[in-house]
Design a protein around this motif. Sequence first.
Motif, PDB file in Angstrom:
ATOM      1  N   VAL A   1       0.844  -1.208   0.000  1.00  0.00           N
ATOM      2  CA  VAL A   1       0.000   0.000   0.000  1.00  0.00           C
ATOM      3  C   VAL A   1       0.880   1.260   0.000  1.00  0.00           C
ATOM      4  CG1 VAL A   1      -1.651   1.357   1.363  1.00  0.00           C
ATOM      5  CG2 VAL A   1      -2.047  -1.089   1.008  1.00  0.00           C
TER       6      VAL A   1
ATOM      7  N   SER B   1       0.423   3.881  -2.932  1.00  0.00           N
ATOM      8  CA  SER B   1      -0.052   5.217  -2.543  1.00  0.00           C
ATOM      9  C   SER B   1       0.917   6.303  -2.992  1.00  0.00           C
ATOM     10  CB  SER B   1      -0.226   5.314  -1.024  1.00  0.00           C
ATOM     11  OG  SER B   1      -1.123   4.339  -0.579  1.00  0.00           O
TER      12      SER B   1
ATOM     13  N   ALA C   1      -1.466  -4.543  -3.941  1.00  0.00           N
ATOM     14  CA  ALA C   1      -2.301  -3.445  -3.453  1.00  0.00           C
ATOM     15  C   ALA C   1      -2.809  -2.646  -4.641  1.00  0.00           C
ATOM     16  CB  ALA C   1      -1.495  -2.528  -2.526  1.00  0.00           C
TER      17      ALA C   1
ATOM     18  N   VAL D   1      -4.663   1.171  -5.398  1.00  0.00           N
ATOM     19  CA  VAL D   1      -5.155   2.462  -4.911  1.00  0.00           C
ATOM     20  C   VAL D   1      -5.918   3.122  -6.056  1.00  0.00           C
ATOM     21  CG1 VAL D   1      -4.529   4.750  -4.031  1.00  0.00           C
ATOM     22  CG2 VAL D   1      -3.300   2.721  -3.220  1.00  0.00           C
TER      23      VAL D   1
ATOM     24  N   ARG E   1      -9.736   4.923  -2.598  1.00  0.00           N
ATOM     25  CA  ARG E   1     -10.044   3.598  -2.039  1.00  0.00           C
ATOM     26  C   ARG E   1      -8.849   2.662  -2.225  1.00  0.00           C
ATOM     27  NH1 ARG E   1     -14.736   1.353  -4.959  1.00  0.00           N
ATOM     28  NH2 ARG E   1     -13.997   2.755  -6.571  1.00  0.00           N
ATOM     29  N   LYS E   2      -8.671   1.792  -1.216  1.00  0.00           N
ATOM     30  CA  LYS E   2      -7.520   0.879  -1.260  1.00  0.00           C
ATOM     31  C   LYS E   2      -7.989  -0.563  -1.093  1.00  0.00           C
ATOM     32  CE  LYS E   2      -4.315   4.164   0.877  1.00  0.00           C
ATOM     33  NZ  LYS E   2      -5.186   5.310   1.038  1.00  0.00           N
TER      34      LYS E   2
ATOM     35  N   THR F   1      -6.364  -4.838  -1.037  1.00  0.00           N
ATOM     36  CA  THR F   1      -5.196  -5.725  -1.159  1.00  0.00           C
ATOM     37  C   THR F   1      -5.660  -7.157  -1.384  1.00  0.00           C
ATOM     38  OG1 THR F   1      -5.060  -6.101   1.241  1.00  0.00           O
ATOM     39  CG2 THR F   1      -3.682  -4.345   0.359  1.00  0.00           C
TER      40      THR F   1
END
Length: 205
Positions: free
Chosen positions: A54, A58, A131, A133, A138-139, A141
């Motif tokens: 992440v 990100s 991951a 993004v 919104r994220k 995994t």
Amino acid sequence: MKADKIVFATGNADKMREIRMIMADLGLEIQSMKEAGVDADIVEDGKTFEENAVIKASAIAEELGKKGVKAVVLADDSGLEIDYLNREPGIYSARYMGENTSYAVKNASLIKRLEGVPDEKRTARFVCVIAAVFPDGRKFTTRAAIEGRIGYEERGQNGFGYDPIFYLPEYGLYSAELEPEEKNRISHRGKALEEMKKVLKQERL
Ligand code: IMP
């Protein structure tokens, strides 16, 4: 929010080839960070594969956001967990014994640390987390693993990293003895990417 394309946060050509193959039927353009014209100095200081994946996605999403690009950013984090060594090297797989230490040395060290340990206690797995993004923040995994055992010597010429010491009992082969297509089909990364494709479809990317 509709995204225009997928950007994969990697500089690795093999990973790009694999993700292009797997995600092809989404019908979206897939770019590497370089192709998307972004880069970032990323400190992977997470405590889990999820956190690190992440962090990478990100950081690149932020750079793309600054340029007004609406992309879904994917990133991966992976490593080898050896049960007898309390799941070491784990998230430190690339950094084990130092980033610049050769895998011949790293692999020999792990075999030495397992000296005298019987088959049933040599269990290990390659883990991969992907991951995603989204442009709206919104994220997601996904995680997958391939189970095996640490062998007693290095075998095979294919693959990379810890593949020569990772024995796959189901196949009777070391990971570095698999053909690349076969490895992609069964690998932790291939499976985690397939799972992520399902998420992207579900979220109507
Ligand atoms: P990264 O996720 O690209 O940062 O890589 C993590 C590290 O885990 C790699 O440098 C390898 O040491 C190890 N690793 C991850 N996947 C594999 C694999 O499929 N074969 C061998 N080593 C792997």
